[in-house]
Every structure is written in structure tokens, then in C-alpha cells.
Design an enzyme around this catalytic site. Structure first.
Site, mmCIF file in Angstrom:
data_model
loop_
_atom_site.group_PDB
_atom_site.id
_atom_site.type_symbol
_atom_site.label_atom_id
_atom_site.label_comp_id
_atom_site.label_asym_id
_atom_site.label_seq_id
_atom_site.Cartn_x
_atom_site.Cartn_y
_atom_site.Cartn_z
ATOM 1 N N SER A 118 0.807 -1.219 0.000
ATOM 2 C CA SER A 118 0.000 0.000 0.000
ATOM 3 C C SER A 118 0.840 1.270 0.000
ATOM 4 O O SER A 118 0.325 2.350 -0.310
ATOM 5 C CB SER A 118 -0.950 0.003 1.204
ATOM 6 N N ASP A 339 -3.658 5.995 11.748
ATOM 7 C CA ASP A 339 -2.740 5.545 10.703
ATOM 8 C C ASP A 339 -1.516 6.453 10.683
ATOM 9 O O ASP A 339 -1.569 7.577 10.194
ATOM 10 C CB ASP A 339 -3.437 5.553 9.338
ATOM 11 N N HIS A 342 0.850 5.188 6.576
ATOM 12 C CA HIS A 342 0.659 5.757 5.241
ATOM 13 C C HIS A 342 0.771 7.275 5.295
ATOM 14 O O HIS A 342 0.989 7.851 6.362
ATOM 15 C CB HIS A 342 -0.689 5.300 4.674
#
Length: 362
Positions: A118, A339, A342
């Protein structure tokens, strides 16, 4: 007649020597100018610091149709916008500003593939936003319902592709379960036909429990329940490196490996031991070095890359990303989950792509 020709040759040599001597004795300002013009070729664009620049971000994320809800911090209510207005400044030169139209023109007719997890998706979507902002009226075709999502800028015949591969080497379903095969890389038959390959892996190598993407490890014909993850990482990268040397025609295909993308869940790393995530971080770390130093997997990656005979460029985004503890989605994403792995788009991945642009174009 022969004497006259001989005299002419001597005269010409004498004139050339005078011109050469004049150039060698040129003023210091001439030498400085020459060094400045050629400085970029000797500049480490990965060594530098973040500086505030109100001309950033490079695009309005609200106008980009390619951002998934995991990365769209602005859409999901992030109240501070300072994270958008930092520019990476190399220490001894300037990083060329991204020019999406020039990128497309220079790579006309080419296929660019991001291969990884990702984090590769993060960079893939950032590049699409940068290009879309540069050519907003271009004819763009998306191929979403395939195993390899592809966006084609038809006016330039440039294809930007994403190949999902958590570990680069193979994981196969067998009777005993999912087997991570450190010596096998079958997807390379698809990858090697591209014009630009941008690889990434690390995020899933240290996962354990339900999130671990394999049940067993096969190493040189031996099945193991588990093994030292850094050793496994090195063996897998070595398999990939051998594939590059044996299978990739680097006269046609540019091979790039993205450095290790950091996460920010442990404030001890940046001298704030009471901080447990990135939720309240709003500014980069000043300076050019990260307090806790470089991550071990980067040293492994650099060591393996040094063994490859063919040219591979390390897109060394590790340190510059370590300094950006402020640039993760935190809870401002479509899942409302914390998160710190990311990156927001617009944001740090745009700088990765400016560096990619420099590596490919300049």
C-alpha cells in the site's frame, strides 16, 4: 608546399595551446559558474531538510479524482494544513519542481509500473494527482476491473500501473497453508516488459499473528514455521536482485527501488518518549537527520542493491520521510482509524514523485 603545410599545422597547434591556456587561467568567477551549472549531477538530492514554502501543495487534492479514502486527509477533516506547505530542499542544490506535462512528454509511449504494497499505492495515486493537475483536460482512461489497475494518459500514450505484491517473492497456497517461497519470483515475467519499474517492500515483513501474510517459509527447499525476519527479507531481496540481473533488459527498462518508508508510532524515535502516535504532530523535525537513525532494513536493502551488476536506482526516501512525523493521515481518513504508516495525499508522496521525476528526466 610541404614546408608551408607544416608551418600551418604548427601555427594551428600554437593557437590551440594559447586558447587552452587562457581557459585554464580563467577568472575564479568563471570556475564558480561552471561548478554551479554542473552541481546537480554531483548533488545528493536525498540529503537536505524541509523548508516552509507557501507555493505548495503542488495541486488541490479536492480536484484529484484518484485519491482513496485511506489517504485523503483534507476530505476527512484534517483541521491543520501546514503539513501541505513544506518543500524538500537538498543541501547543495535545488530539486527540480515537478512538471507533469514534461514528464508525460518525456515518457511518451511508455509503461510505468509500481510494484509493492500500500506504500506503492500511496505513491501511485500521488503521481496520478500530479499528472492530472498538469494536464487537467487530457484524455484519461482508467482500467480498474483488472488484476493490474491502470491509468492511461491517452494523449501521450503513457500508462501508469499498480501491481499489488506485498513481499515481491511468491506466496503460494499449499496443503499445509500459505507458503512464503524466498527463492521464487514468478510475477517477474509480467514486470520485465515495462519501461519503468518502481519497487517497494518491507511493510509486511515484520507482521505477526492474523496479519502475517504466510503460514510457513520455504528456504532453499526446507519448510520452516518461521525464521529471523531480517534474514528472510535479505534472502527475498537477493532473489529479486538475481532476477534483475538475469531477466531485465536495463537498456529498455529503468529499475528503481523505493527506500524504506517509516512509520511514526513511537515518539522515543524523535525524542518525545511520551508520544504514542502521530495524531498531534503538525510540523516536521528540523534539520537533516532523524534522532533514532536509519532503520536496519535500509542497510539490508542498500547492501543487496550494491551486489546487482545492472543499474538500479535507489529512490532513497527514508530519511526525508522520517523527518515528516506530521504528514500521516492519523485519524483523518475514511476508516477513522489511527494511521501513522501511510501518508496524506497531497503530501510527502508528492516529494517522492518529484525525486522520481528527477531520476527519470534529469
Amino acid at each position: 608546399m610541404d614546408f608551408q603545410r607544416f608551418s600551418s599545422v604548427l601555427l594551428a597547434i600554437f593557437i590551440i595551446m594559447i586558447i587552452f591556456s587562457s581557459l585554464c587561467l580563467a577568472s575564479p568567477s568563471s570556475n564558480v559558474k561552471w561548478r554551479k551549472q554542473n552541481n546537480r549531477s554531483n548533488c545528493d538530492v536525498y540529503q537536505g531538510s524541509w523548508v516552509y514554502d507557501d507555493s505548495y501543495p503542488l495541486y488541490n487534492s479536492s480536484a484529484c479524482p484518484f485519491i482513496r479514502k485511506e489517504f485523503d486527509c483534507f476530505e476527512y477533516g484534517r483541521p491543520d494544513h501546514l503539513y501541505l506547505q513544506y518543500r524538500w530542499q537538498p543541501t547543495t542544490c535545488d530539486l527540480p519542481r515537478s512538471d507533469g506535462q514534461n514528464f508525460l512528454q518525456s515518457l511518451q509511449g511508455k509503461k510505468i509500473m509500481f510494484i509493492g504494497d500500500s506504500i506503492s499505492l500511496n505513491q501511485f495515486e500521488s503521481l496520478l494527482c500530479l499528472l492530472h493537475a498538469s494536464v487537467p483536460n487530457a484524455n484519461i482512461r482508467e482500467e480498474k476491473n483488472t488484476s493490474v489497475p491502470t491509468v492511461i494518459f491517452e494523449d501521450y500514450e503513457v500508462s501508469i500501473m499498480l501491481f499489488h505484491s506485498l513481499l515481491l517473492v511468491d506466496v503460494e497456497q499449499e496443503d499445509i497453508g500459505r507458503v512464503l517461497k524466498l527463492d521464487s519470483l514468478k510475477d517477474g515475467n509480467i514486470w520485465k516488459d515495462m519501461d519503468v519499474l518502481v519497487f517497494n517492500t518491507w511493510l509486511w515483513w515484520y507482521r505477526r499473528g492474523p496479519k502475517q501474510p504466510w503460514d510457513y517459509v520455504e528456504d532453499d527447499g526446507t519448510i520452516l514455521k518461521d525464521m529471523d525476519r531480517m534474514v528472510a527479507f535479505r534472502k527475498a531481496l537477493t532473489t529479486w536482485a538475481k532476477w534483475v540481473d538475469s531477466e531485465v533488459d536495463t537498456n529498455k527498462t529503468r529499475v528503481i527501488f523505493q527506500g524504506i518508508s517509516p512509520s511514526h508510532y513511537n515518539g522515543t524515535e524523535w525524542n518525545e518518549p511520551k508520544v504514542m502516535n502521530c495524531s498531534k504532530e503538525t510540523q516536521p523535525i528540523s534539520g537533516s537527520t532523524y534522532p533514532s537513525g536509519l532503520p536496519l532494513p535500509l542497510y539490508v536493502l542498500e547492501d543487496v542493491l550494491s551486489s546487482i551488476e545492472k543499474p538500479v536506482h535507489l529512490l532513497n526516501i527514508t530519511t526525508l520521510s522520517q523527518l515528516r512525523k506530521d504528514a500521516h493521515p492519523s485519524s483523518y481518513n475514511g476508516f477513522r482509524a489511527m494511521d501513522c504508516t501511510h501518508w496524506c495525499i497531497a503530501g510527502v508522496p508528492d516529494t517522492w514523485n518529484e525525486l522520481l521525476y528527477t531520476a527519470l528526466i534529469n
